[in-house]
Scaffold this active site. Sequence first.
Site, mmCIF file in Angstrom:
data_model
loop_
_atom_site.group_PDB
_atom_site.id
_atom_site.type_symbol
_atom_site.label_atom_id
_atom_site.label_comp_id
_atom_site.label_asym_id
_atom_site.label_seq_id
_atom_site.Cartn_x
_atom_site.Cartn_y
_atom_site.Cartn_z
ATOM 1 N N ARG A 229 0.850 -1.193 0.000
ATOM 2 C CA ARG A 229 0.000 0.000 0.000
ATOM 3 C C ARG A 229 0.881 1.236 0.000
ATOM 4 N NH1 ARG A 229 -4.822 -1.970 4.209
ATOM 5 N NH2 ARG A 229 -5.359 -3.840 2.988
ATOM 6 N N GLN B 177 -0.638 -10.076 5.983
ATOM 7 C CA GLN B 177 -1.798 -10.186 6.852
ATOM 8 C C GLN B 177 -2.195 -11.651 7.005
ATOM 9 O OE1 GLN B 177 -5.008 -7.849 5.188
ATOM 10 N NE2 GLN B 177 -4.946 -6.438 6.908
ATOM 11 N N ASP C 146 -4.912 -12.775 6.366
ATOM 12 C CA ASP C 146 -6.103 -12.333 5.649
ATOM 13 C C ASP C 146 -7.002 -13.528 5.312
ATOM 14 O OD1 ASP C 146 -7.719 -10.466 4.466
ATOM 15 O OD2 ASP C 146 -6.575 -10.348 2.603
ATOM 16 N N HIS D 296 -11.254 -14.560 3.808
ATOM 17 C CA HIS D 296 -12.582 -14.138 3.339
ATOM 18 C C HIS D 296 -13.535 -15.321 3.424
ATOM 19 C CE1 HIS D 296 -9.831 -11.157 1.625
ATOM 20 N NE2 HIS D 296 -10.818 -10.338 1.897
ATOM 21 N N LYS E 172 -17.542 -2.321 9.649
ATOM 22 C CA LYS E 172 -16.606 -3.294 10.210
ATOM 23 C C LYS E 172 -16.506 -3.177 11.723
ATOM 24 C CE LYS E 172 -12.684 -0.216 9.235
ATOM 25 N NZ LYS E 172 -11.254 -0.152 8.908
ATOM 26 N N HIS F 185 -14.910 -10.149 5.386
ATOM 27 C CA HIS F 185 -13.464 -9.948 5.373
ATOM 28 C C HIS F 185 -12.990 -10.077 6.818
ATOM 29 C CE1 HIS F 185 -13.634 -7.750 1.352
ATOM 30 N NE2 HIS F 185 -14.897 -7.734 1.754
#
Length: 452
Positions: free
Chosen positions: A179, A197, A199, A201, A280, A326
């Site tokens: 990023r 991360q 991460d 889903h 979130k 997420h």
Amino acid sequence: MGPCLYNPDHLFKLVFVGCSPVHHQLESHSQPIQRLSSLVFLSEKEYKVYSERQHKSRERDHRTIGYQQKLFMTHKLCAGSPIFLPRGTRLFLNLKKILRREYALYDYEEVITPLVYEKELWQNSGHWELYKKNMFLMEKESTGLKPMNCPAHCLIYQSEPRSYRELPLRFADFGPLHRNEDSGTLTGLCRVIKFHQDDAHIFCRQDQIYCEIQTCMAMMEKLYKLLGFSYYTVLSTRPEKSIGTDEEWKNSEQQLKMYLDTRGSPYEVRSGDGAFYGPKIDILVEDANGKRHQTATIQLDFQLPSRFSLHYTDVAYKKIRPVIIHRAVLGSFERMIALLIEHWEGKFPLWLSPTQILIIPIKHDSEKQLEYATKLSRRLKLLEFHVETDFSKDAFVKKIARSRTLYNYILTVGDREVLQETVSVRPRSDSKVLVKKIDLFIEHLQKERAIE
């Protein structure tokens, strides 16, 4: 804050704590600005309390400890992209190991996705319109490095027909993300350009949302208790720039609020702080300075399933849109490692420690001791312990002194230990030296390392 008025009855102490240019700019054509920071205290006592706290926080600063323990390094040629050294990499992998254990318990499937995509993917997901300035673009803006994994996981879901019987599907991804951050905002491991991360889903049905949120929070609470963290919970709602209808956002926010209200623990509401595709739940943890950092997150998303035309067939063979949750538990590994370094002051518990065991032969020129130390090191490494051996010619007392607080255990071997097949054990937590049979010591290590 209002003006500070002079009162001769009080002692004021003015302390300048910083004077440096701010490198990031609000606009590309803006000039860097100079910022002068100062603090005023009403008494010498308040100043001393503040000064002591600052001193302690500097001692616990992850950048200082990271340098001292050789965990990671930074370089001007890769600003914002930390380099993990062997010890830091062990710490990174230890975190990944405990997450994989949880993934096995909660039925996550790990995937590996590309780093670079054509801009069509980001246009489809909405990131090109609302997140483009934070992306690293390549080849005349026709491709870009991924800042998140969700669009790629949508492609995986989309790759074959899905039935309601398959849901929920949980895809986990440890791949690196990039990023584009302003240089003035980069700080150690807490804010970086390249990061990893935990991460994931979750593709689920509407009636599965509440249960999945509950499960994600249960995993988070379990791991944060293990790590020794207290945390703050925040509900972040629709930002000014977003995609989706009012009804979809209202439904999403209500579902998250309903869970938090039912849970019964206090939480803060931050209006307009949600992701552009959905509201979130964020988890915040404090660093050594008392600054809060967002780590875990659970985000509800009705938008990407629509934009990628995702669906599953229900019991009547009707096509239905899934919902995406997420989810990250530790969040950025880099940021979490910074917080863990400061929280534990570099003295990690055995199951997490990258410097578990140091072996020191008492005589550096004794072939028997060196051979015994090497065999012991190899045996412990095969049991997946992190072992280092000090074969240097420095004085034995000096080796012990410089290593005492860094390792969970220091094992010393001399002629007696070679003859009796034992080790002299110096635990970091105790000043006593214990002589143990190797098998008994390994049994003790395995019990201590276990985190069930």
